[in-house]
Design an enzyme around this catalytic site. Structure first.
Site, PDB file in Angstrom:
ATOM      1  N   CYS A  44       0.823  -1.215   0.000  1.00  0.00           N
ATOM      2  CA  CYS A  44       0.000   0.000   0.000  1.00  0.00           C
ATOM      3  C   CYS A  44       0.854   1.260   0.000  1.00  0.00           C
ATOM      4  O   CYS A  44       0.677   2.148  -0.820  1.00  0.00           O
ATOM      5  CB  CYS A  44      -0.938  -0.003   1.201  1.00  0.00           C
ATOM      6  SG  CYS A  44      -1.820   1.540   1.400  1.00  0.00           S
ATOM      7  N   CYS A  49      -1.270   1.704  -3.235  1.00  0.00           N
ATOM      8  CA  CYS A  49      -2.255   2.777  -3.046  1.00  0.00           C
ATOM      9  C   CYS A  49      -1.652   4.182  -2.971  1.00  0.00           C
ATOM     10  O   CYS A  49      -2.127   5.091  -3.655  1.00  0.00           O
ATOM     11  CB  CYS A  49      -3.037   2.550  -1.755  1.00  0.00           C
ATOM     12  SG  CYS A  49      -3.398   0.838  -1.410  1.00  0.00           S
ATOM     13  N   LYS A  52       0.398   5.342  -6.084  1.00  0.00           N
ATOM     14  CA  LYS A  52      -0.588   5.356  -7.179  1.00  0.00           C
ATOM     15  C   LYS A  52      -1.479   6.590  -7.074  1.00  0.00           C
ATOM     16  O   LYS A  52      -1.684   7.308  -8.034  1.00  0.00           O
ATOM     17  CB  LYS A  52      -1.408   4.058  -7.115  1.00  0.00           C
ATOM     18  CG  LYS A  52      -2.516   3.851  -8.118  1.00  0.00           C
ATOM     19  CD  LYS A  52      -3.839   4.479  -7.784  1.00  0.00           C
ATOM     20  CE  LYS A  52      -4.434   4.171  -6.443  1.00  0.00           C
ATOM     21  NZ  LYS A  52      -4.965   2.820  -6.283  1.00  0.00           N
ATOM     22  N   TYR A 179      -8.539  -3.441 -11.479  1.00  0.00           N
ATOM     23  CA  TYR A 179      -8.256  -2.170 -10.804  1.00  0.00           C
ATOM     24  C   TYR A 179      -6.967  -1.541 -11.340  1.00  0.00           C
ATOM     25  O   TYR A 179      -6.929  -0.379 -11.710  1.00  0.00           O
ATOM     26  CB  TYR A 179      -7.980  -2.416  -9.311  1.00  0.00           C
ATOM     27  CG  TYR A 179      -9.107  -2.562  -8.343  1.00  0.00           C
ATOM     28  CD1 TYR A 179      -9.887  -3.710  -8.306  1.00  0.00           C
ATOM     29  CD2 TYR A 179      -9.350  -1.581  -7.392  1.00  0.00           C
ATOM     30  CE1 TYR A 179     -10.866  -3.870  -7.333  1.00  0.00           C
ATOM     31  CE2 TYR A 179     -10.328  -1.731  -6.413  1.00  0.00           C
ATOM     32  CZ  TYR A 179     -11.093  -2.878  -6.392  1.00  0.00           C
ATOM     33  OH  TYR A 179     -12.051  -3.032  -5.427  1.00  0.00           O
ATOM     34  N   GLU A 183      -6.620   1.853 -13.542  1.00  0.00           N
ATOM     35  CA  GLU A 183      -6.104   3.030 -12.848  1.00  0.00           C
ATOM     36  C   GLU A 183      -4.866   3.573 -13.558  1.00  0.00           C
ATOM     37  O   GLU A 183      -4.738   4.774 -13.804  1.00  0.00           O
ATOM     38  CB  GLU A 183      -5.776   2.687 -11.395  1.00  0.00           C
ATOM     39  CG  GLU A 183      -7.036   2.440 -10.561  1.00  0.00           C
ATOM     40  CD  GLU A 183      -6.736   2.108  -9.105  1.00  0.00           C
ATOM     41  OE1 GLU A 183      -5.586   1.750  -8.779  1.00  0.00           O
ATOM     42  OE2 GLU A 183      -7.670   2.209  -8.285  1.00  0.00           O
ATOM     43  N   HIS A 436     -26.989  21.140  -2.018  1.00  0.00           N
ATOM     44  CA  HIS A 436     -27.073  21.747  -3.336  1.00  0.00           C
ATOM     45  C   HIS A 436     -26.111  22.919  -3.466  1.00  0.00           C
ATOM     46  O   HIS A 436     -25.961  23.682  -2.516  1.00  0.00           O
ATOM     47  CB  HIS A 436     -28.522  22.241  -3.537  1.00  0.00           C
ATOM     48  CG  HIS A 436     -28.786  22.762  -4.895  1.00  0.00           C
ATOM     49  ND1 HIS A 436     -28.844  21.947  -6.002  1.00  0.00           N
ATOM     50  CD2 HIS A 436     -28.980  24.035  -5.344  1.00  0.00           C
ATOM     51  CE1 HIS A 436     -29.094  22.681  -7.075  1.00  0.00           C
ATOM     52  NE2 HIS A 436     -29.173  23.949  -6.701  1.00  0.00           N
ATOM     53  N   GLU A 441     -25.776  15.154  -4.621  1.00  0.00           N
ATOM     54  CA  GLU A 441     -27.185  15.331  -4.234  1.00  0.00           C
ATOM     55  C   GLU A 441     -28.114  14.430  -5.046  1.00  0.00           C
ATOM     56  O   GLU A 441     -29.200  14.069  -4.597  1.00  0.00           O
ATOM     57  CB  GLU A 441     -27.624  16.795  -4.368  1.00  0.00           C
ATOM     58  CG  GLU A 441     -27.684  17.324  -5.782  1.00  0.00           C
ATOM     59  CD  GLU A 441     -28.129  18.790  -5.837  1.00  0.00           C
ATOM     60  OE1 GLU A 441     -29.212  19.096  -5.319  1.00  0.00           O
ATOM     61  OE2 GLU A 441     -27.393  19.626  -6.393  1.00  0.00           O
TER      62      GLU A 441
HETATM   63  P1  NDP Z   1      -7.409  -8.078 -10.883  1.00  0.00           P
HETATM   64  O1  NDP Z   1      -7.488  -9.507 -10.530  1.00  0.00           O
HETATM   65  O2  NDP Z   1      -8.407  -7.118 -10.410  1.00  0.00           O
HETATM   66  O3  NDP Z   1      -7.309  -7.933 -12.470  1.00  0.00           O
HETATM   67  C1  NDP Z   1      -6.453  -8.713 -13.232  1.00  0.00           C
HETATM   68  C2  NDP Z   1      -6.795  -8.453 -14.676  1.00  0.00           C
HETATM   69  O4  NDP Z   1      -5.871  -9.137 -15.518  1.00  0.00           O
HETATM   70  C3  NDP Z   1      -8.172  -8.980 -15.033  1.00  0.00           C
HETATM   71  O5  NDP Z   1      -8.738  -8.066 -15.929  1.00  0.00           O
HETATM   72  C4  NDP Z   1      -7.879 -10.332 -15.697  1.00  0.00           C
HETATM   73  O6  NDP Z   1      -8.810 -10.685 -16.657  1.00  0.00           O
HETATM   74  C5  NDP Z   1      -6.564 -10.015 -16.393  1.00  0.00           C
HETATM   75  N1  NDP Z   1      -5.732 -11.196 -16.570  1.00  0.00           N
HETATM   76  C6  NDP Z   1      -5.408 -12.137 -15.661  1.00  0.00           C
HETATM   77  N2  NDP Z   1      -4.589 -13.068 -16.197  1.00  0.00           N
HETATM   78  C7  NDP Z   1      -4.399 -12.702 -17.478  1.00  0.00           C
HETATM   79  C8  NDP Z   1      -3.672 -13.271 -18.548  1.00  0.00           C
HETATM   80  N3  NDP Z   1      -2.967 -14.382 -18.408  1.00  0.00           N
HETATM   81  N4  NDP Z   1      -3.701 -12.637 -19.744  1.00  0.00           N
HETATM   82  C9  NDP Z   1      -4.418 -11.485 -19.904  1.00  0.00           C
HETATM   83  N5  NDP Z   1      -5.126 -10.913 -18.921  1.00  0.00           N
HETATM   84  C10 NDP Z   1      -5.123 -11.501 -17.726  1.00  0.00           C
HETATM   85  O7  NDP Z   1      -5.948  -7.679 -10.427  1.00  0.00           O
HETATM   86  P2  NDP Z   1      -5.188  -6.319 -10.259  1.00  0.00           P
HETATM   87  O8  NDP Z   1      -3.775  -6.723 -10.397  1.00  0.00           O
HETATM   88  O9  NDP Z   1      -5.719  -5.244 -11.135  1.00  0.00           O
HETATM   89  O10 NDP Z   1      -5.518  -5.921  -8.768  1.00  0.00           O
HETATM   90  C11 NDP Z   1      -5.355  -6.871  -7.718  1.00  0.00           C
HETATM   91  C12 NDP Z   1      -6.176  -6.511  -6.529  1.00  0.00           C
HETATM   92  O11 NDP Z   1      -5.561  -5.454  -5.834  1.00  0.00           O
HETATM   93  C13 NDP Z   1      -7.588  -6.003  -6.838  1.00  0.00           C
HETATM   94  O12 NDP Z   1      -8.490  -7.031  -7.053  1.00  0.00           O
HETATM   95  C14 NDP Z   1      -7.893  -5.210  -5.604  1.00  0.00           C
HETATM   96  O13 NDP Z   1      -8.373  -6.087  -4.619  1.00  0.00           O
HETATM   97  C15 NDP Z   1      -6.539  -4.659  -5.223  1.00  0.00           C
HETATM   98  N6  NDP Z   1      -6.387  -3.255  -5.671  1.00  0.00           N
HETATM   99  C16 NDP Z   1      -7.195  -2.301  -5.141  1.00  0.00           C
HETATM  100  C17 NDP Z   1      -7.099  -0.988  -5.543  1.00  0.00           C
HETATM  101  C18 NDP Z   1      -8.012   0.028  -4.972  1.00  0.00           C
HETATM  102  O14 NDP Z   1      -8.592  -0.194  -3.907  1.00  0.00           O
HETATM  103  N7  NDP Z   1      -8.241   1.170  -5.633  1.00  0.00           N
HETATM  104  C19 NDP Z   1      -6.111  -0.578  -6.538  1.00  0.00           C
HETATM  105  C20 NDP Z   1      -5.316  -1.648  -7.038  1.00  0.00           C
HETATM  106  C21 NDP Z   1      -5.467  -2.935  -6.606  1.00  0.00           C
HETATM  107  P3  NDP Z   1     -10.191 -11.432 -16.272  1.00  0.00           P
HETATM  108  O15 NDP Z   1     -11.111 -10.379 -15.768  1.00  0.00           O
HETATM  109  O16 NDP Z   1     -10.628 -12.006 -17.584  1.00  0.00           O
HETATM  110  O17 NDP Z   1      -9.848 -12.479 -15.268  1.00  0.00           O
END
Ligand code: NDP
Length: 453
Positions: A44, A49, A52, A179, A183, A436, A441
């Site tokens: 984080c 976080c 980022k 995410y 982002e 407002h 709102e």
């Molecule tokens: P996610 O699991 O959210 O997303 C991974 C993405 O990569 C998905 O779109 C997935 O596709 C795709 N993917 C996975 N494997 C492959 C592959 N082999 N080839 C192509 N695409 C692939 O992971 P993140 O790394 O984005 O984030 C991890 C976690 O960290 C989040 O779930 C969240 O809990 C936390 N986080 C929170 C944030 C916040 O609170 N603002 C910010 C950043 C992270 P598919 O959907 O098809 O599986």
């Protein structure tokens, strides 16, 4: 009873581990040690976080400058200088790491700045070979980003690397639709990097409310991101000026950088866990019960290494519940229900509760949605839209889900999250007077359901 060096040994100095260590030591007088192989603050603070969000802020000024001109400000050409921003970012992370270290020291937690693994149910072995015993061991080692199983995948970077770039690339391809991918697509585009995003599925942000996902994708494209859904990387190789990428949509293009945001994996390898009888589940996640206890009674685990809900505030809650259970004699399960969260896309997405699709599968619902051009950017001649949406149970009238796509939606959903968590009904929202003129709102002024299902 056996004598131990410590009452608690925490492995991992991220949000969850640090909180558990200092609360156990500071509030219960337990003798506590912690080991961290990298930097205190963990994902984080050091590579997630916090940096980022600072990059999200940095990337938003270009648009604000443009808007400012429309409001009558005479602003010359504005350019972003990564060379000026990056050292400030690094200094801020150093400062925060210092805060974490001082919090631990101030609570009387003994720090070991090295890797640790489990030698037996009550023994931790440090990288220098020292062994320490503890009545309880808490594993809070977090997770790490993973690249897909693809030849030359190491040519690309992962989210950990993005904060260390020497220069900003002219172009970047981001793989993924979660995410992190969404982002960073916004951040990079906002900083002036030509940004392309490939997501293998039909729509980004799988699992969230469909209508919100659709609007975010639309706004991301309007913000200059070349987003291709149903598209994945096929091959990558070194090329002049960057990395040549062949994609499943038949295109072949050279990008200066490729960022894999393809998910994360728990840090449970080579920790001595399985030898001890700790069970690992899918993706290497440590399996725990509702009190974060593993199959070995003296070993607990919290945070991303358990792959429950991978969010910093959740890891902190799990750490606090662990201390409550083990050191305060008050068995407490972390509450994973109705967790508000924000995705820092541009515009932001704030969400709590069920998506329309999930709620519809559960019971008859009413859906209230409004989408409009917000005053601030509309005045500046921009045509971007925001969305407010409530999912309401027809039977109980409770608001089952609230989804906001708008600037500052993260701030808004924190407040709406309290009402939803309290079990507020649509009528409770209705009898709350609007503030407002604000965007928020609209969440209390939607009178008639947009649809019922
Ligand atoms: P996610 O699991 O959210 O997303 C991974 C993405 O990569 C998905 O779109 C997935 O596709 C795709 N993917 C996975 N494997 C492959 C592959 N082999 N080839 C192509 N695409 C692939 O992971 P993140 O790394 O984005 O984030 C991890 C976690 O960290 C989040 O779930 C969240 O809990 C936390 N986080 C929170 C944030 C916040 O609170 N603002 C910010 C950043 C992270 P598919 O959907 O098809 O599986």
């Amino acid at each position: 009873m056996a004598d131990f060096d410590y009452d608690l040994f925490v492995i991992g100095g991220g949000s969850g581990g640090v909180r558990a260590a200092r609360v156990a030591a500071g509030e219960t007088g337990a003798k506590v040690a912690i080991a961290e192989e990298s930097r205190y603050g963990g994902t984080c603070v050091i590579r997630g976080c916090v940096p980022k969000k600072l990059m999200v802020f940095a990337s938003s000024y270009g648009g604000l400058v443009d808007e400012g001109r429309e409001y009558g400000w005479d602003i010359g050409e504005a350019t972003f200088d990564w060379g000026q921003f990056k050292p400030k970012l690094e200094a801020e992370l150093d400062r925060l790491e210092g805060v974490y270290q001082r919090l631990l020291d101030g609570s009387g937690v003994e720090r070991f700045d090295q890797r640790a693994k489990l030698a037996d149910a009550h023994t931790v072995e440090l990288a220098d070979g020292t062994r320490k015993t503890a009545k309880h061991i808490l594993v809070a080692t977090g997770g790490h980003p993973v690249r897909p199983d693809l030849e030359n995948a190491d040519l690309g970077i992962v989210s950990d690397d993005i904060f260390h770039l020497d220069t900003l690339p002219k172009s970047i391809l981001i793989i993924g639709g979660g995410y992190i991918a969404c982002e960073f697509a916004g951040v990079m585009a906002g900083l002036g990097v030509k940004t392309t995003q490939y997501y293998r599925g039909a729509q980004i942000l799988r699992g969230f409310d469909d209508e919100a996902r659709g609007l975010i994708a639309e706004e991301m494209r309007a913000g200059g991101i070349d987003l291709h859904c149903g598209t994945d990387i096929l091959e990558m190789s070194k090329a002049d000026g960057g990395i040549r990428v062949k994609a499943t949509n038949g295109t072949e293009e050279v990008f200066e950088q490729v960022l894999f945001a393809t998910g994360r994996k728990p840090n449970s390898d080579d920790m001595g866990l399985e030898d001890l009888g700790v069970k690992l589940g899918r993706n290497g996640a440590i399996e725990v019960d509702e009190y974060s206890q593993t199959a070995v009674p003296s070993v607990y685990a919290i945070g991303d290494v358990t792959d429950r809900v991978n969010l910093t505030p959740v890891a902190i809650r799990e750490g606090m519940a662990f201390v409550e259970t083990v050191f305060k004699g008050n068995p407490t399960s972390p509450d994973h229900d109705l967790i508000p969260t924000a995705v820092f896309t541009q515009p932001e997405f704030g969400t709590v509760g069920l998506s329309e699709e999930a709620a519809r599968d559960q019971e008859p619902i009413e859906v209230y949605v409004t989408s409009f051009k917000p005053m601030q950017s509309s005045f500046a001649g921009r045509s971007n839209r925001v969305m407010m949406k409530l999912i309401v149970s027809q039977e109980s009238r409770k608001v089952l889900g609230c989804h906001i796509v708008a600037p500052q939606a993260g701030e808004m959903i924190q407040m709406a999250g309290i009402a939803v968590k309290m079990g507020a009904t649509k009528e409770d929202f209705d009898r709350t007077v609007a503030v407002h003129p604000t965007m928020a709102e609209e969440i209390v002024t939607m009178r008639n359901p947009t649809r019922k299902s």
